[in-house]
Design a protein around this motif. Structure first.
Motif, short mmCIF file in Angstrom:
data_model
loop_
_atom_site.label_atom_id
_atom_site.label_comp_id
_atom_site.label_asym_id
_atom_site.label_seq_id
_atom_site.Cartn_x
_atom_site.Cartn_y
_atom_site.Cartn_z
N HIS A 192 0.84 -1.20 0.00
CA HIS A 192 0.00 0.00 0.00
C HIS A 192 0.88 1.26 0.00
N GLY A 193 0.60 2.16 -0.91
CA GLY A 193 1.39 3.39 -0.99
C GLY A 193 2.71 3.23 -1.75
N GLY A 194 2.99 1.99 -2.19
CA GLY A 194 4.27 1.75 -2.85
C GLY A 194 4.10 0.88 -4.07
N VAL A 195 5.03 -0.06 -4.22
CA VAL A 195 5.12 -0.85 -5.44
C VAL A 195 4.96 -2.34 -5.11
N LEU A 196 4.12 -3.03 -5.87
CA LEU A 196 4.03 -4.49 -5.79
C LEU A 196 4.67 -5.04 -7.06
N PHE A 197 5.72 -5.83 -6.90
CA PHE A 197 6.45 -6.35 -8.06
C PHE A 197 6.26 -7.86 -8.13
N LEU A 198 5.69 -8.34 -9.22
CA LEU A 198 5.52 -9.77 -9.42
C LEU A 198 6.47 -10.23 -10.52
N ASP A 199 7.57 -10.85 -10.12
CA ASP A 199 8.51 -11.38 -11.10
C ASP A 199 7.99 -12.74 -11.53
N GLU A 200 8.20 -13.09 -12.79
CA GLU A 200 7.66 -14.33 -13.34
C GLU A 200 6.17 -14.44 -13.05
N ALA A 201 5.47 -13.37 -13.35
CA ALA A 201 4.05 -13.25 -13.00
C ALA A 201 3.18 -14.43 -13.45
N PRO A 202 3.40 -15.00 -14.67
CA PRO A 202 2.52 -16.11 -15.07
C PRO A 202 2.65 -17.33 -14.17
N GLU A 203 3.72 -17.40 -13.36
CA GLU A 203 3.91 -18.57 -12.49
C GLU A 203 3.12 -18.47 -11.19
N PHE A 204 2.56 -17.31 -10.88
CA PHE A 204 1.78 -17.17 -9.64
C PHE A 204 0.49 -17.98 -9.75
N PRO A 207 3.84 -23.78 -29.85
CA PRO A 207 2.94 -22.61 -29.90
C PRO A 207 1.85 -22.71 -28.83
N MET A 208 1.35 -23.95 -28.60
CA MET A 208 0.31 -24.16 -27.59
C MET A 208 0.81 -23.79 -26.21
N ALA A 209 2.03 -24.26 -25.86
CA ALA A 209 2.60 -23.95 -24.54
C ALA A 209 2.80 -22.46 -24.38
N LYS A 210 3.24 -21.80 -25.44
CA LYS A 210 3.44 -20.35 -25.39
C LYS A 210 2.13 -19.63 -25.14
N ARG A 211 1.08 -20.08 -25.83
CA ARG A 211 -0.21 -19.40 -25.67
C ARG A 211 -0.73 -19.59 -24.25
N PRO A 232 9.10 -14.28 -22.21
CA PRO A 232 8.30 -14.32 -23.44
C PRO A 232 7.68 -15.70 -23.69
N CYS A 233 8.20 -16.76 -23.06
CA CYS A 233 7.66 -18.10 -23.25
C CYS A 233 8.09 -18.91 -22.03
N PRO A 234 7.56 -20.12 -21.82
CA PRO A 234 7.92 -20.87 -20.61
C PRO A 234 9.43 -21.06 -20.44
N TYR A 241 0.91 -20.10 -21.59
CA TYR A 241 1.72 -19.30 -20.67
C TYR A 241 1.24 -17.85 -20.67
N ALA A 242 1.02 -17.31 -21.86
CA ALA A 242 0.58 -15.92 -21.96
C ALA A 242 -0.81 -15.73 -21.36
N GLU A 243 -1.65 -16.78 -21.50
CA GLU A 243 -3.03 -16.65 -21.03
C GLU A 243 -3.15 -16.68 -19.52
N ARG A 244 -2.08 -17.13 -18.84
CA ARG A 244 -2.15 -17.14 -17.37
C ARG A 244 -2.33 -15.73 -16.83
N LEU A 245 -1.80 -14.76 -17.54
CA LEU A 245 -2.07 -13.38 -17.15
C LEU A 245 -3.39 -13.02 -17.81
N SER A 246 -4.46 -13.13 -17.04
CA SER A 246 -5.78 -13.04 -17.63
C SER A 246 -6.02 -11.65 -18.20
N GLY A 247 -6.93 -11.60 -19.18
CA GLY A 247 -7.28 -10.34 -19.83
C GLY A 247 -7.62 -9.23 -18.85
N PRO A 248 -8.53 -9.50 -17.87
CA PRO A 248 -8.94 -8.43 -16.96
C PRO A 248 -7.77 -7.83 -16.17
#
Ligand SMILES: [Zn+2]
Length: 506
Positions: free
Chosen positions: A299-311, A368-372, A351-353, A374-381
């Motif tokens: 709160h009031g600062g920065v939240l940093f998520l490294d390797e965000a798709p792995e959360f 290509p499937m694995a790449k997609r 950029p990919c797993p 991976y990217a989709e783990r960071l949901s659109g919203p």
């Protein structure tokens, strides 16, 4: 024998709850009862208070004592009510003539009558000031927390007898030396001067800091995404007084402060590992206490998520409410508890797993499937709320002399001036930073100049959607503020489109 009313405070989640302590002393068999959802630690206060009163040379009434705590429906924990309960008993038995209503009491009592420090004193002081209290009686160890709140005056006492003397005007308060008062935590020493290359990513972070934009960085592992993110707090403005208190109170409750005497004046930087549990990420309620999660610590600062798709997915989806509302509701059995969680989000992803797709494409074996996936783990919203999407590539290896990079202090000064311009421009609005500007009002009142708007229209014709277009405008304003330009033009819109990873065309 009368009814006495005295104010105290107990920890409640991230904040504190002011508690009215009513003491009724009446005829009847000597007894002491307590009503109002006192948990074990509060109920035990009866015995501490009794010993403290008798060992202070005061009189314990040989009567029937009833102690009521209100609001009655909220559970109360901790030992901070010892002092107000003792004062209530002394007042009800006329050993204390009067107790000012704008005065609150905070402290645990030792059996010998000494007043001892309690945790969460700063949160209690902030709440008391908000509710109109003028003064809090505390022990010397808690005095600095009260002194941190300008509206409050501490009454500093070491034991119960001294408190009675001070309230009756026959004794002096203790004092704490001004030198101990508030020590400001030093900002960590990470500096952008140590980051060579990465011109575009440095610009992206500067723009993010100026406008309060969330940012996503995509690039191969080891390329410097973490190094860049860690330096964001070094260019953010210092926390303003109210926010510094709020942030310090959160970290005091979480136990992540070196000392409760230190007021946090720099924005916190919280970087949880991707294996973090949902409870640790979003917070939890345990034994009627709120345990702040990473989002609240940031709160009031920065939240940093490294390797965000792995959360874990619930960790990422749980970010949506804080990103929209700046706070987080946690459900517990009786009711929802709200915790502040207004932070600037930085996410980093490969950029990919395997991480090699952009760096050494020939070595990447990801399908290509694995790449997609991976990217989709960071949901659109989630991605939808992130204004800046920036690629970070490996800087070329430089031969010979290395040119010194610009230090954080210089960037911080531009960021400060940019925020000042935005604040002035938005002085009639409900927001202060570009990232929070309303899309509708951006188009009607705060648009780019004609050339800038026509470039934006061209980008829309090529598929930029209206929400994305609003985001480009917000970024263009942050760029204009950094350059001290009155209205964004073609140049700022072009860079803003690049910061969203959209081709600028033309
Ligand atoms: Zn790969």
């Amino acid at each position: 024998m009368t009814l006495a009313q005295v104010w105290g405070a107990v920890p409640a989640g991230i904040s504190a709850l002011m508690v009215k302590v009513e003491v009724d002393v009446s005829q009847g068999l000597p007894s002491i009862g307590m009503v109002g959802l006192a948990q074990t630690s509060v109920a035990e206060s009866r015995w501490r208070v009794r010993s403290a009163i008798t060992n202070s040379g005061l009189t314990w009434p040989n009567s029937r004592i009833t102690i009521g705590l209100s609001p009655a429906d909220l559970p109360k924990t901790g030992t901070s009510l010892d002092l107000p309960i003792a004062v209530g008993i002394l007042h009800a038995t006329s050993q204390l003539a009067s107790v000012a209503t704008e005065l609150a009491f905070l402290g645990e009592l030792g059996l010998d009558g000494s007043v001892r420090p309690v945790p969460g004193a700063l949160a209690a002081a902030i709440t008391a000031a908000r509710e109109g209290f003028r003064s809090i009686a505390v022990c010397p160890a808690n005095a600095r927390a009260v002194m941190a709140v300008p509206q409050l005056r501490p009454i500093i006492v070491s034991d119960l007898a001294q408190l009675v003397g001070v309230l009756c005007g026959t004794a002096q308060e203790s004092s704490v030396s001004q030198a101990d008062a508030i020590t400001v935590q030093l900002a960590e020493s990470l500096d952008f001067a140590e980051v060579r290359g990465h011109e575009f990513a440095r610009l992206a972070i500067e723009v993010a800091a100026a406008g309060g934009h969330h940012i996503a960085m995509v690039g191969p592992p080891g390329v410097g995404k973490t190094m860049l993110a860690q330096r964001m707090p070094s260019i953010l403005p210092a926390l303003e007084a109210e926010m510094a208190l709020e942030v310090t109170a959160i970290h005091a409750i979480a136990g992540t402060l070196d000392s409760e005497d230190a007021l946090m004046s720099r924005p916190p930087f919280i970087a949880p590992h991707h294996t973090i549990s949902v409870a640790a990420m979003l917070g939890a309620v345990r034994a009627a206490r709120l345990v702040p999660g990473a989002v609240t610590l940031a709160h009031g600062g920065v939240l940093f998520l490294d390797e965000a798709p792995e959360f874990a997915r619930p960790c990422l989806e749980g970010l949506r409410q804080p990103l929209e509302q700046g706070c987080l509701s946690l459900m517990r059995v009786e009711r929802a508890v709200s915790a502040p969680a207004s932070f600037q989000l930085i996410i980093a992803a490969n950029p990919c797993p395997c991480g090699l797709a952009t760096d050494r494409a020939e070595a990447c074996r990801c399908t290509p499937m694995a790449k997609r996936r991976y990217a989709e783990r960071l949901s659109g919203p989630l991605l939808d709320r992130i204004d800046i999407r920036c690629s970070v590539s490996r800087p070329p290896v430089t031969q010979g002399q290395v040119i010194g990079a610009e230090p954080s202090a210089a960037i911080a000064e531009r960021v400060r001036a940019a925020r000042e311009r935005a604040r002035h421009r938005f002085r009639e609005c409900e927001w202060e930073i570009n990232a929070h500007a309303s899309g509708r009002r951006l188009r009607s009142e705060f648009s780019a100049d004609q050339a800038g708007m026509s470039m934006l229209s061209e980008a829309e014709l090529r598929g930029l959607n209206p929400r994305g277009s609003d985001r480009v405008l917000r970024l263009a304003w942050s760029l204009a503020d950094l350059a001290a330009i009155d209205r964004p033009g073609r140049d700022q819109v072009a860079v803003a489109l690049a910061l969203r990873n959209q081709e600028s065309g033309g």
